[in-house]
Design a protein around this motif. Structure first.
Motif, PDB file in Angstrom:
ATOM      1  N   GLY A 148      -2.456  -0.711  -0.143  1.00 35.10           N
ATOM      2  CA  GLY A 148      -1.875  -2.023   0.126  1.00 35.10           C
ATOM      3  C   GLY A 148      -2.676  -2.783   1.165  1.00 35.10           C
ATOM      4  O   GLY A 148      -3.736  -2.365   1.606  1.00 35.10           O
ATOM      5  N   HIS A 149      -2.140  -3.939   1.579  1.00 35.95           N
ATOM      6  CA  HIS A 149      -2.821  -4.798   2.542  1.00 35.95           C
ATOM      7  C   HIS A 149      -2.867  -4.152   3.926  1.00 35.95           C
ATOM      8  O   HIS A 149      -1.947  -3.439   4.332  1.00 35.95           O
ATOM      9  CB  HIS A 149      -2.112  -6.146   2.657  1.00 35.95           C
ATOM     10  N   SER A 150      -3.925  -4.447   4.657  1.00 41.74           N
ATOM     11  CA  SER A 150      -3.997  -4.042   6.060  1.00 41.74           C
ATOM     12  C   SER A 150      -3.073  -4.927   6.885  1.00 41.74           C
ATOM     13  O   SER A 150      -3.155  -6.156   6.813  1.00 41.74           O
ATOM     14  CB  SER A 150      -5.433  -4.185   6.573  1.00 41.74           C
ATOM     15  N   GLY A 173      -0.644 -11.579  -1.448  1.00 40.10           N
ATOM     16  CA  GLY A 173      -1.674 -11.635  -2.484  1.00 40.10           C
ATOM     17  C   GLY A 173      -1.046 -11.432  -3.839  1.00 40.10           C
ATOM     18  O   GLY A 173       0.164 -11.578  -4.030  1.00 40.10           O
ATOM     19  N   GLY A 174      -1.856 -11.093  -4.807  1.00 42.10           N
ATOM     20  CA  GLY A 174      -1.327 -10.796  -6.127  1.00 42.10           C
ATOM     21  C   GLY A 174      -0.569  -9.488  -6.120  1.00 42.10           C
ATOM     22  O   GLY A 174      -0.778  -8.626  -5.263  1.00 42.10           O
ATOM     23  N   PRO A 175       0.370  -9.293  -7.050  1.00 38.91           N
ATOM     24  CA  PRO A 175       1.139  -8.052  -7.094  1.00 38.91           C
ATOM     25  C   PRO A 175       0.236  -6.872  -7.443  1.00 38.91           C
ATOM     26  O   PRO A 175      -0.697  -7.005  -8.230  1.00 38.91           O
ATOM     27  CB  PRO A 175       2.153  -8.302  -8.212  1.00 38.91           C
ATOM     28  N   PRO A 176       0.484  -5.701  -6.860  1.00 31.56           N
ATOM     29  CA  PRO A 176      -0.317  -4.528  -7.213  1.00 31.56           C
ATOM     30  C   PRO A 176      -0.040  -4.107  -8.648  1.00 31.56           C
ATOM     31  O   PRO A 176       1.078  -4.253  -9.150  1.00 31.56           O
ATOM     32  CB  PRO A 176       0.162  -3.463  -6.218  1.00 31.56           C
ATOM     33  N   SER A 177      -1.066  -3.601  -9.298  1.00 29.26           N
ATOM     34  CA  SER A 177      -0.897  -3.109 -10.664  1.00 29.26           C
ATOM     35  C   SER A 177      -0.144  -1.783 -10.639  1.00 29.26           C
ATOM     36  O   SER A 177       0.054  -1.175  -9.582  1.00 29.26           O
ATOM     37  CB  SER A 177      -2.260  -2.923 -11.319  1.00 29.26           C
ATOM     38  N   GLY A 178       0.261  -1.346 -11.830  1.00 26.06           N
ATOM     39  CA  GLY A 178       1.007  -0.095 -11.909  1.00 26.06           C
ATOM     40  C   GLY A 178       0.239   1.095 -11.362  1.00 26.06           C
ATOM     41  O   GLY A 178       0.818   1.976 -10.716  1.00 26.06           O
ATOM     42  N   ARG A 179      -1.072   1.134 -11.550  1.00 28.27           N
ATOM     43  CA  ARG A 179      -1.866   2.259 -11.059  1.00 28.27           C
ATOM     44  C   ARG A 179      -2.066   2.204  -9.544  1.00 28.27           C
ATOM     45  O   ARG A 179      -2.434   3.208  -8.940  1.00 28.27           O
ATOM     46  CB  ARG A 179      -3.213   2.312 -11.776  1.00 28.27           C
ATOM     47  N   MET A 180      -1.829   1.032  -8.936  1.00 24.45           N
ATOM     48  CA  MET A 180      -1.948   0.925  -7.483  1.00 24.45           C
ATOM     49  C   MET A 180      -0.672   1.334  -6.747  1.00 24.45           C
ATOM     50  O   MET A 180      -0.717   1.702  -5.575  1.00 24.45           O
ATOM     51  CB  MET A 180      -2.292  -0.515  -7.083  1.00 24.45           C
ATOM     52  N   LEU A 181       0.468   1.259  -7.428  1.00 22.57           N
ATOM     53  CA  LEU A 181       1.744   1.492  -6.759  1.00 22.57           C
ATOM     54  C   LEU A 181       1.866   2.877  -6.113  1.00 22.57           C
ATOM     55  O   LEU A 181       2.389   2.991  -4.997  1.00 22.57           O
ATOM     56  CB  LEU A 181       2.898   1.265  -7.740  1.00 22.57           C
ATOM     57  N   ALA A 203       5.454  -5.304  -1.652  1.00 22.56           N
ATOM     58  CA  ALA A 203       4.439  -4.889  -2.633  1.00 22.56           C
ATOM     59  C   ALA A 203       5.079  -4.097  -3.768  1.00 22.56           C
ATOM     60  O   ALA A 203       4.754  -4.294  -4.949  1.00 22.56           O
ATOM     61  CB  ALA A 203       3.361  -4.059  -1.942  1.00 22.56           C
ATOM     62  N   LEU A 204       5.997  -3.201  -3.419  1.00 20.93           N
ATOM     63  CA  LEU A 204       6.677  -2.397  -4.430  1.00 20.93           C
ATOM     64  C   LEU A 204       7.491  -3.281  -5.371  1.00 20.93           C
ATOM     65  O   LEU A 204       7.426  -3.135  -6.601  1.00 20.93           O
ATOM     66  CB  LEU A 204       7.578  -1.371  -3.737  1.00 20.93           C
TER      67      LEU A 204
END
Length: 451
Positions: free
Chosen positions: A93-95, A103-111, A136-137
């Motif tokens: 996630g973001h610092s 920012g843009g929503p995280p993709s499923g693989r980033m969650l 983010a979640l």
């Protein structure tokens, strides 16, 4: 490269369209599961904090946690968060040193990386809050839901459902769904006639999310995880002296917040180069500040550790038990620990700022003309706006946190927030690491603009 731009959609036409009504229905539907996920995420964090800081050390010792115990979980936090950032998609996630970034929503693989980095940060005592991981979640789950329902959904629909998911996830954490609306509106830079179109699905999801939090609390007894404080000293009306104090508190918050932010931004590039090695060292530094505070003041090290979210209510209720020296020491230790956490860990920047502001206001209330609850309210607002750069949210937060006195204190909070916001913009230079990123442009849209 084409220089033509497509005209903005007519908000009234969008509001009347069947597709927008479908988005509202979808927002209401996703509000329930995303709020439930957020609720149990917070419950898991609370349970892990109890496990790592009470159950385990007491089982290993003689019934009480040894004073040196924070060194162990904080070092472990450094290892786990560094590994999540380094090896999992999305860099956790973001610092938080960048402030409150939308920012843009995280993709499923980033969650998974976002969740694991947040769990290690929050449950092992690092001085950051849960709001950024929850946003983010919620955004990631909201956007993922749209893609699952309709793979060819337009980017605007994904953006709106990501916002709705964020609203639902944070619906009651800040005391009211309205606070979340102001927070996301300011942080994302939304504006213009289309603002209501984006906010309405989010507000609907947030309202349903609040009901979910209340219902799950009644069912499970785990709590609502809200920041609102109800048992506070009464406040009658502001006076001229307190308005002068609002100016003073607004000015004092600027160097404190700027120093904390500078520490995080200055350390970040050095730690990022050797993250797996240096982040445990940062964790040990946070633990050393907490243990040092406990040894010198005779109070609990947990007042320096964690985000301050759960400690804020008890602190306000028992602020008269602290000496001025203990309060000043708490500001120094919590502030330094907060700056260290900003440099490399993952979490939200909001709650430590609120706690430090409350402690600063309580310390100043030992001087003539400043009631304790007044100083706390103005300190919360001033530190919030210095760290978050969100003035409307910073006015609303202490108003809702101090529910019984919030409306009466609002004029003083407004003065403190405005003074702090203007002074911060005028007298402090924003480091390059804190510049907001460009608006998120979906991949498909980016290819269109470049053609």
């Amino acid at each position: 490269m084409s220089s033509t731009t497509s005209p903005s959609p007519d908000p009234i036409a969008v509001l009347r369209s069947k597709s927008y009504l479908g988005l509202l229905v979808l927002a209401a539907l996703i509000g329930v599961p995303i709020s439930a996920v957020a609720y149990y995420f917070l419950a898991l964090v609370a349970a892990l904090q109890e496990l790592f800081f009470t159950t385990v050390p007491e089982a290993l010792g003689s019934g009480t946690a040894p004073i040196w115990w924070p060194f162990i979980p904080l070092a472990v936090a450094g290892v786990f968060v560094a590994l999540a950032i380094r090896y999992l998609p999305g860099k956790g996630g973001h610092s938080p040193a960048d402030g409150f970034v939308m920012g843009g929503p995280p993709s499923g693989r980033m969650l998974p990386g976002v969740v694991l980095a947040a769990l290690a940060t929050l449950s092992l005592g690092v001085v950051l809050g849960p709001e950024a991981p929850l946003l983010a979640l919620g955004a990631g789950l909201g956007a993922l839901t749209v893609r699952l329902v309709k793979r060819d959904a337009p980017p605007q629909a994904q953006t709106m459902m990501a916002a709705a998911g964020s609203f639902a996830a944070i619906s009651t954490l800040l005391g009211s769904p309205l606070t979340g609306a102001f927070l996301l509106m300011e942080a994302s830079g939304l504006g213009g006639v289309s603002l209501g179109l984006v906010l309405m699905p989010g507000l609907l999801a947030a309202g349903i999310g609040s009901l979910v939090f209340i219902g799950l609390d009644a069912w499970t007894g785990l709590g609502t995880f809200s920041l609102a404080i109800t048992d506070i000293p009464p406040f009658e009306a502001p006076n001229g002296v307190q308005f002068l104090w609002a100016v003073v508190i607004g000015l004092l918050a600027v160097p404190v917040g700027a120093g904390i932010r500078w520490l995080g931004v200055a350390l970040r590039p050095h730690i990022e180069r050797r993250m797996v090695l240096l982040m445990p060292v940062v964790g040990l530094g946070i633990a050393a500040l907490a243990v040092g505070y406990a040894v010198i003041s005779g109070r609990n090290a947990s007042e320096v550790l964690f985000s301050g979210q759960n400690a804020l209510g008890p602190f306000v209720a028992n602020a008269s038990d602290y000496t001025v020296g203990a309060l000043l020491l708490l500001i120094v230790c919590k502030g330094l620990a907060y700056g260290l956490a900003l440099s490399s860990f993952r979490g939200g920047p909001t709650f430590p700022a609120l706690f430090i502001g409350a402690v600063g206001g309580a310390a100043l209330s030992h001087l003539p003309g400043l009631p304790m609850i007044t100083g706390v309210a103005m300190g919360i607002g001033a530190m919030s706006v210095v760290m978050l750069k969100l003035p409307l949210t910073s006015v609303l937060l202490p108003t809702l946190i101090l529910a019984a006195d919030g409306l009466t204190l609002m004029p003083l909070v407004i003065v403190a927030v405005v003074v702090a916001h203007v002074a911060s913009a005028r007298f402090t230079r924003r480091p390059p690491g804190l510049l907001a990123p460009p608006p998120h442009v979906p991949h498909e849209e980016r290819k269109t603009h470049e053609s």
